[in-house]
Design a protein around this motif. Structure first.
Motif, PDB file in Angstrom:
ATOM      1  N   GLU A 324      61.168  62.423  40.191  1.00 51.93           N
ATOM      2  CA  GLU A 324      61.735  62.779  41.518  1.00 51.93           C
ATOM      3  C   GLU A 324      62.251  61.299  42.499  1.00 51.93           C
ATOM      4  OE1 GLU A 324      62.793  65.173  44.814  1.00 51.93           O
ATOM      5  OE2 GLU A 324      60.935  65.639  43.592  1.00 51.93           O
ATOM      6  N   SER A 325      60.226  61.167  42.121  1.00 52.66           N
ATOM      7  CA  SER A 325      60.191  59.338  43.700  1.00 52.66           C
ATOM      8  C   SER A 325      60.797  58.474  42.416  1.00 52.66           C
ATOM      9  CB  SER A 325      58.300  59.253  43.327  1.00 52.66           C
ATOM     10  OG  SER A 325      58.290  58.390  42.049  1.00 52.66           O
ATOM     11  N   LEU A 326      60.756  57.984  41.566  1.00 51.82           N
ATOM     12  CA  LEU A 326      61.289  56.909  40.518  1.00 51.82           C
ATOM     13  C   LEU A 326      62.883  56.962  41.428  1.00 51.82           C
ATOM     14  CD1 LEU A 326      59.344  56.716  36.706  1.00 51.82           C
ATOM     15  CD2 LEU A 326      59.544  54.947  39.391  1.00 51.82           C
ATOM     16  N   PHE A 327      63.383  57.834  40.833  1.00 47.90           N
ATOM     17  CA  PHE A 327      65.471  57.998  40.879  1.00 47.90           C
ATOM     18  C   PHE A 327      65.224  58.087  42.406  1.00 47.90           C
ATOM     19  CE2 PHE A 327      65.464  58.202  36.821  1.00 47.90           C
ATOM     20  CZ  PHE A 327      66.608  58.683  36.013  1.00 47.90           C
ATOM     21  N   ASN A 328      64.699  58.302  43.156  1.00 43.42           N
ATOM     22  CA  ASN A 328      64.573  58.065  44.791  1.00 43.42           C
ATOM     23  C   ASN A 328      65.253  56.798  45.016  1.00 43.42           C
ATOM     24  OD1 ASN A 328      65.350  60.189  46.703  1.00 43.42           O
ATOM     25  ND2 ASN A 328      63.475  61.387  46.586  1.00 43.42           N
ATOM     26  N   LEU A 329      63.626  56.177  44.242  1.00 37.79           N
ATOM     27  CA  LEU A 329      63.501  54.534  44.449  1.00 37.79           C
ATOM     28  C   LEU A 329      64.860  54.041  43.795  1.00 37.79           C
ATOM     29  CD1 LEU A 329      61.752  51.664  45.739  1.00 37.79           C
ATOM     30  CD2 LEU A 329      61.388  52.131  43.108  1.00 37.79           C
ATOM     31  N   PHE A 330      65.438  53.900  42.907  1.00 38.41           N
ATOM     32  CA  PHE A 330      66.484  53.500  42.005  1.00 38.41           C
ATOM     33  C   PHE A 330      68.179  53.653  42.772  1.00 38.41           C
ATOM     34  CE2 PHE A 330      64.646  54.657  38.228  1.00 38.41           C
ATOM     35  CZ  PHE A 330      63.346  53.392  38.103  1.00 38.41           C
ATOM     36  N   LEU A 331      68.081  55.233  43.793  1.00 40.39           N
ATOM     37  CA  LEU A 331      69.075  55.485  44.408  1.00 40.39           C
ATOM     38  C   LEU A 331      69.092  54.815  45.518  1.00 40.39           C
ATOM     39  CD1 LEU A 331      69.393  59.561  43.966  1.00 40.39           C
ATOM     40  CD2 LEU A 331      71.378  57.654  43.160  1.00 40.39           C
ATOM     41  N   LYS A 332      67.781  54.045  46.222  1.00 41.35           N
ATOM     42  CA  LYS A 332      67.909  53.442  47.450  1.00 41.35           C
ATOM     43  C   LYS A 332      68.558  52.032  47.131  1.00 41.35           C
ATOM     44  CE  LYS A 332      64.309  51.768  50.905  1.00 41.35           C
ATOM     45  NZ  LYS A 332      62.953  52.239  51.241  1.00 41.35           N
ATOM     46  N   HIS A 333      68.085  51.723  46.172  1.00 41.40           N
ATOM     47  CA  HIS A 333      68.146  49.868  46.019  1.00 41.40           C
ATOM     48  C   HIS A 333      69.737  49.987  44.930  1.00 41.40           C
ATOM     49  CE1 HIS A 333      65.428  48.127  48.078  1.00 41.40           C
ATOM     50  NE2 HIS A 333      64.762  49.424  47.738  1.00 41.40           N
ATOM     51  N   LYS A 334      70.999  50.958  44.908  1.00 41.19           N
ATOM     52  CA  LYS A 334      71.968  51.610  44.125  1.00 41.19           C
ATOM     53  C   LYS A 334      72.752  50.352  44.829  1.00 41.19           C
ATOM     54  CE  LYS A 334      74.628  54.573  47.299  1.00 41.19           C
ATOM     55  NZ  LYS A 334      75.090  56.016  47.438  1.00 41.19           N
ATOM     56  N   ASP A 335      72.526  49.731  45.357  1.00 44.00           N
ATOM     57  CA  ASP A 335      74.025  48.061  45.112  1.00 44.00           C
ATOM     58  C   ASP A 335      73.117  47.316  44.630  1.00 44.00           C
ATOM     59  OD1 ASP A 335      71.961  47.976  47.002  1.00 44.00           O
ATOM     60  OD2 ASP A 335      72.538  47.001  48.410  1.00 44.00           O
ATOM     61  N   LYS A 336      72.024  46.894  43.811  1.00 40.38           N
ATOM     62  CA  LYS A 336      71.247  46.157  43.366  1.00 40.38           C
ATOM     63  C   LYS A 336      70.770  46.500  42.213  1.00 40.38           C
ATOM     64  CE  LYS A 336      68.418  45.345  47.768  1.00 40.38           C
ATOM     65  NZ  LYS A 336      68.702  46.152  48.420  1.00 40.38           N
ATOM     66  N   ILE A 337      71.586  47.532  41.932  1.00 43.87           N
ATOM     67  CA  ILE A 337      70.656  48.201  39.962  1.00 43.87           C
ATOM     68  C   ILE A 337      72.289  48.486  39.404  1.00 43.87           C
ATOM     69  CG2 ILE A 337      69.546  50.194  38.598  1.00 43.87           C
ATOM     70  CD1 ILE A 337      67.328  50.457  41.571  1.00 43.87           C
TER      71      ILE A 337
END
Length: 390
Positions: A324-337
């Motif tokens: 959950e914490s990992l995907f929270n991070l990925f969603l936070k930076h979805k503009d980069k990923i």
């Protein structure tokens, strides 16, 4: 993860029951029953954000696991060949090629409409010795090695031109302390092999996204050196679109802040971020016990393999919270990923069962050994509002 939500996840898993097996009622039906509106697996949930992928093993690509193929098609939107395209698998001798698994991989990607990643064209590992050493045991001249690289990239990337959307062109060329890895490639060519590989890949396939892929990119010295070399070669015209940031992580490390810093650094360099080879190791680190005893001492093996009979609920909760914490991070930076890819689909096929100690039972992925969604799956899906309680 709060207590109410954790209980909801357990109830969802319980609802799956013993009847949930690969190829029958799957996560899609569970999500549909538990949420509004229903979604088509993780691929559908995260489609507005980034592609969600998995790796296909050789066993799957040999056609021995059609039910796993169905699960992958339902849940993911991107695929990587775990081993089928590595040099020793596809080009074991100078005069022989084995296209069976790689062909099937690409055909599967086309059949399912997947974002398909070729892995990998140039790597120091899983390489046949003939590329660098002649029949007398002597190093081959640079011109001979260069010709082998050129012919290999032309053959592999050329065969799949237009059907592979991205290539891991070079894999793991940098050491953790921020230096060029002194591989056969480097010792033969110097650093120029890196740039040459990318130019060759672009010449063969003008449309594929070209990536550099490496692990431990959260180590500042490694990350900064790799990005500096990429920037240097880009100024000289080297084509590259992104960096694959391998995510072989543990329950508590690396810290989210370190992952975030590297995502931001890669993006700041003008490169797309690909989260690759994602899994969460739940076992004790073998390196904490390293010694000759690992392969011979039964007591040491027990210490390194504490969950062979099943994962305790406490650890399952930790695993779900970590995902959950990992995907929270990925969603936070979805503009980069651009993409987040797990390194395998079910715990049964994960390479972490046997590395770095053969015979261990690991639980690093989001589907269990029977292909059932784990709490970790629901913790990820819940971030998109599809598994939340009230």
């Amino acid at each position: 993860m709060n207590g109410d939500r954790r209980q909801f996840l357990r109830n969802s898993l319980a609802a799956a029951g013993a009847g949930l097996v690969l190829g029958t009622a799957g996560p899609r039906s569970l999500l549909a029953a538990a949420t509004t509106p229903p979604q088509s697996g993780l691929a559908g949930l995260f489609a507005p954000d980034f592609a969600v992928g998995t790796a296909l093993s050789n066993t799957t690509l040999l056609g021995q696991n059609p039910s796993l193929e169905s699960l992958v098609a339902r849940e993911f939107s991107a695929i990587t060949a775990e081993n089928a395209m590595k040099w020793e698998e596809i080009h074991p001798t100078a005069d022989s090629w084995d296209w069976q698994r790689a062909d099937y991989f690409v055909e599967y990607g086309q059949r399912t409409g997947m974002y398909t990643i070729g892995h990998t064209l140039v790597w120091h590992s899983q390489m046949p010795e003939w590329v660098f050493i002649d029949q007398d045991g002597k190093p081959r001249p640079k011109a001979v090695v260069q010709k082998a690289m050129e012919e290999h990239i032309a053959a592999v990337a050329g065969r799949y031109r237009g059907r592979i959307q991205a290539w891991d062109v070079v894999n793991e060329a940098v050491t953790d302390d921020g230096k060029w890895r002194e591989s056969h490639w480097y010792n033969t060519f110097g650093e120029d092999y890196f740039s040459r590989a990318f130019h060759l890949a672009r010449e063969v396939d003008p449309k594929a996204e070209l990536l550099y892929n490496d692990y431990n990119m959260t180590i500042p010295a490694k990350r900064d050196f790799a990005l500096a070399q990429i920037q240097k070669f880009r100024k000289q015209g080297m084509p590259i679109e992104g960096v694959g940031m391998q995510a072989h992580v543990h329950l508590s490390e690396p810290e989210i802040a370190k992952l975030e810093a590297s995502i931001e650094a890669i993006a700041a360099a003008g490169l797309e971020v690909h989260i690759t080879e994602l899994e969460v190791d739940v076992l004790p680190k073998a390196y904490d016990y390293m010694g000759a005893e690992i392969s011979t001492n039964f007591e040491y093996s027990d210490e390194l393999n504490p969950f062979r009979d099943g994962l305790p609920q406490k650890v399952a909760d930790q695993l779900a919270a970590r995902y959950e914490s990992l995907f929270n991070l990925f969603l936070k930076h979805k503009d980069k990923i651009r993409r987040v890819s797990l390194w395998g689909t079910t715990d049964a096929e994960s390479w972490k069962n046997d590395w770095p100690v053969v015979g261990r039972t690991n639980y690093p992925l989001i589907f269990d050994r029977e292909g059932r969604p784990k709490e970790a799956y629901y913790s990820v899906a819940g971030l998109k509002g599809e598994s939340r309680s009230g």
